[in-house]
Design an enzyme around this catalytic site. Structure first.
Site, PDB file in Angstrom:
ATOM      1  N   LYS A  87      -9.335 -43.070  -3.494  1.00  0.00           N
ATOM      2  CA  LYS A  87      -9.378 -44.447  -3.789  1.00  0.00           C
ATOM      3  C   LYS A  87      -8.472 -45.184  -2.947  1.00  0.00           C
ATOM      4  O   LYS A  87      -7.067 -45.077  -2.871  1.00  0.00           O
ATOM      5  CB  LYS A  87      -9.034 -44.863  -5.294  1.00  0.00           C
ATOM      6  CG  LYS A  87     -10.165 -44.886  -6.162  1.00  0.00           C
ATOM      7  CD  LYS A  87      -9.660 -45.255  -7.670  1.00  0.00           C
ATOM      8  CE  LYS A  87     -10.775 -46.095  -8.574  1.00  0.00           C
ATOM      9  NZ  LYS A  87     -10.040 -45.870  -9.756  1.00  0.00           N
TER      10      LYS A  87
HETATM   11  C1  E4P Z   1     -11.783 -47.987 -11.926  1.00  0.00           C
HETATM   12  O1  E4P Z   1     -12.065 -46.769 -11.199  1.00  0.00           O
HETATM   13  C2  E4P Z   1     -10.765 -48.300 -12.623  1.00  0.00           C
HETATM   14  O2  E4P Z   1      -9.870 -47.433 -12.774  1.00  0.00           O
HETATM   15  C3  E4P Z   1     -11.037 -49.004 -14.023  1.00  0.00           C
HETATM   16  O3  E4P Z   1     -12.381 -49.059 -14.278  1.00  0.00           O
HETATM   17  C4  E4P Z   1     -10.108 -50.110 -14.070  1.00  0.00           C
HETATM   18  O4  E4P Z   1     -10.382 -50.438 -15.349  1.00  0.00           O
HETATM   19  P1  E4P Z   1      -9.611 -51.662 -16.233  1.00  0.00           P
HETATM   20  O5  E4P Z   1      -9.706 -52.995 -15.685  1.00  0.00           O
HETATM   21  O6  E4P Z   1      -9.923 -51.558 -17.674  1.00  0.00           O
HETATM   22  O7  E4P Z   1      -8.157 -51.155 -16.160  1.00  0.00           O
END
Ligand code: E4P
Length: 217
Positions: A87
């Site tokens: 990521k």
């Molecule tokens: C995606 O890969 C992220 O980890 C995640 O969906 C972020 O979500 P949030 O906005 O609830 O922190």
């Protein structure tokens, strides 16, 4: 044939185990905040444990912010298991890292995507996944689903193979809308996964069937 994959958005091993037991789990996404919630775990060991539980893509995020360090960190993370996906944030350095990593055959999940041109650029750079954060857009009174729809149209216009991963999902309706708009993946928190198979009429209906059955058997 198109399909929507279901990932769980967590770094918690117990949640991953329970979601995997449903038989419909295709992958996992983590991020630094989710990993921090697990306490003082050894990051690489923890990722290895997740990769052993789920054979599909497991996203692990770099914490470096400049191109060279992102690539170094990504190369180390990629050694952990074959199913690790790196990521990387949708920044200028992140875009360059996406290209460098894709050229080496390392799969990337381009995260923190908030506008369609970020998605177009990372697709051109060879991203495996792009993660538009629908809930965070909604949180500031925007329309997260409009972002999914725009990216879907752009990718379809030009035949990009980068998968659209609907992220930052807050409730079941986000999952329904993601599926209707043609997102390739939804990454879903454990609590919302639990809500997806629930309907009060299913419970009431089942209760009635069983009560009627008992009357004569
Ligand atoms: C995606 O890969 C992220 O980890 C995640 O969906 C972020 O979500 P949030 O906005 O609830 O922190």
């Amino acid at each position: 044939m198109r399909r929507m994959d279901i990932y769980i958005d967590t770094a918690n091993l117990d949640e991953i185990r329970q979601a995997a037991s449903l038989g419909v789990l295709d992958g996992v996404t983590t991020n630094p905040s989710l990993v921090s919630k697990e306490g003082n775990v050894q990051f690489h060991d923890h990722l290895r444990a997740i990769c052993e539980l789920v054979p599909g893509p497991v996203s692990a995020e770099v914490v470096a912010t400049d191109h060279d360090q992102m690539v170094t960190e990504a190369e180390q993370l990629a050694q952990i298991a074959d199913n690790i996906v790196i990521k990387v944030p949708c920044t200028v350095d992140g875009l360059r890292a996406c290209k460098s990593l894709s050229d080496q055959g390392i799969r990337t999940n381009m995260t923190l995507c908030f506008q369609p041109m970020q998605a177009l650029f990372v697709a051109k750079a060879g991203a495996f996944l792009v993660s538009p954060f629908v809930g965070r857009v909604d949180d500031i009174s925007g329309d997260g689903m409009e972002l999914i729809s725009q990216i879907r149209q752009i990718y379809d216009n030009y035949g990009f193979s980068t998968k659209i991963l609907s992220a930052s999902i807050r409730h079941p309706t986000h999952v329904v809308q993601s599926a209707m708009l043609g997102a390739d993946v939804a990454t879903i928190p454990f609590k919302v996964i639990g809500q997806l198979m629930n309907h009060p009429l299913t419970d009431i209906g089942l209760e009635r069937f069983l009560a009627d059955w008992k009357k004569v058997h």
